[in-house]
Design a protein around this motif. Structure first.
Motif, short mmCIF file in Angstrom:
data_model
loop_
_atom_site.label_atom_id
_atom_site.label_comp_id
_atom_site.label_asym_id
_atom_site.label_seq_id
_atom_site.Cartn_x
_atom_site.Cartn_y
_atom_site.Cartn_z
N PRO A 27 5.83 -1.95 4.85
CA PRO A 27 7.00 -2.20 5.69
C PRO A 27 6.62 -2.23 7.17
CG PRO A 27 7.41 -0.43 4.12
CD PRO A 27 5.95 -0.74 4.04
N ILE A 28 7.26 -3.12 7.91
CA ILE A 28 6.98 -3.31 9.34
C ILE A 28 8.02 -2.57 10.18
CG2 ILE A 28 6.99 -5.03 11.20
CD1 ILE A 28 4.69 -5.76 9.60
N TYR A 29 7.53 -1.90 11.22
CA TYR A 29 8.38 -1.29 12.24
C TYR A 29 7.88 -1.79 13.60
CZ TYR A 29 10.02 1.97 8.67
OH TYR A 29 10.58 2.53 7.53
N LEU A 71 0.85 -1.19 0.00
CA LEU A 71 0.00 0.00 0.00
C LEU A 71 0.89 1.24 0.00
CD1 LEU A 71 -2.70 -1.20 2.56
CD2 LEU A 71 -2.74 -1.34 0.06
N LYS A 72 0.58 2.17 -0.89
CA LYS A 72 1.42 3.36 -1.09
C LYS A 72 1.39 4.28 0.13
CE LYS A 72 2.03 6.98 -4.58
NZ LYS A 72 1.66 8.20 -3.90
N ASP A 73 2.59 4.74 0.51
CA ASP A 73 2.75 5.73 1.58
C ASP A 73 2.21 5.26 2.93
OD1 ASP A 73 4.00 8.03 2.25
OD2 ASP A 73 2.43 9.38 1.58
N LEU A 74 2.28 3.94 3.17
CA LEU A 74 1.82 3.37 4.44
C LEU A 74 2.90 2.46 5.01
CD1 LEU A 74 -0.85 2.92 6.30
CD2 LEU A 74 -0.90 0.69 5.17
N ALA A 75 3.09 2.56 6.33
CA ALA A 75 3.92 1.61 7.06
C ALA A 75 3.06 0.96 8.14
CB ALA A 75 5.11 2.32 7.69
#
Length: 194
Positions: free
Chosen positions: A48-50, A4-8
């Motif tokens: 991406p996962i944080y 998904l664009k611009d999402l973390a």
């Protein structure tokens, strides 16, 4: 599934786990897999996962970026604030490490309903209960959160003043995916139904 664009995605792993008698909820197992790994398996393909922690030593062997809280012991708001400041995406889907049933459908649905005029997109139920630790937060919230922390108001619900709140019971989503585990009794209950 495309990213998904611009999402973390931010998994909150702070907390003192007092109700779990000190056992860290992220490392509880369900179907022989930790809650943390289950959450990553369920939604990690979307963004991406944080990992948000109040003490980085608890996650020595994790291969995802770990973000330590700037302000200690103020609850989820501290992890959200610290992470929005450091994650290079406009939107962050925040999920508690005690929510092993979270689904990609929920993340996708909230993402599809982001309203640029609001600060966050979260779910509620028919009773008006809000689910702030399964929602999408915008970096537009950073100054508001900072002011709130400086005034020693650590309530997540205060952040909901300009939220896009969606009643999950009016959507195709499943309320059971928002179950969070806080006590040994709740943990034992979910093990029995697996």
């Amino acid at each position: 599934m495309d990213k998904l664009k611009d999402l973390a995605i931010l998994i909150l792993m702070g907390g003192q786990n007092k109700r779990m008698k000190g056992q860290h909820k992220a490392f509880l197992n369900i179907n022989n897999t930790s809650f943390l790994q289950t959450i990553i398996s369920n939604i990690g393909q979307l963004a991406p996962i944080y990992i948000s922690v109040n003490d980085a030593s608890i996650v020595k062997d994790i291969s995802y970026p770990v973000l330590e809280d700037v302000y200690n012991n103020i609850g989820p708001i501290g992890g959200i604030y610290s992470s929005l400041n450091r994650i290079p995406y406009k939107y962050v889907f925040v999920v508690g490490c005690d929510m092993p049933f979270i689904s990609a459908d929920i993340v996708q649905y909230l993402y599809n309903h982001i309203d640029a005029e609001t600060d966050c997109t979260i779910l509620s139920d028919n009773k008006g209960r809000l689910f702030p630790t399964a929602g999408i937060y915008s970096t537009s919230l950073i100054p508001k959160i900072e002011a709130q922390i400086l005034s020693q108001n650590y309530r997540l619900y205060t952040l909901m003043e300009n939220a896009n709140i969606i009643n999950i019971e009016t959507t195709p989503l499943n309320l059971k995916n928002l179950i969070n585990i806080n006590t040994p009794e709740e943990y034992q209950a979910i093990l029995k139904i697996q």
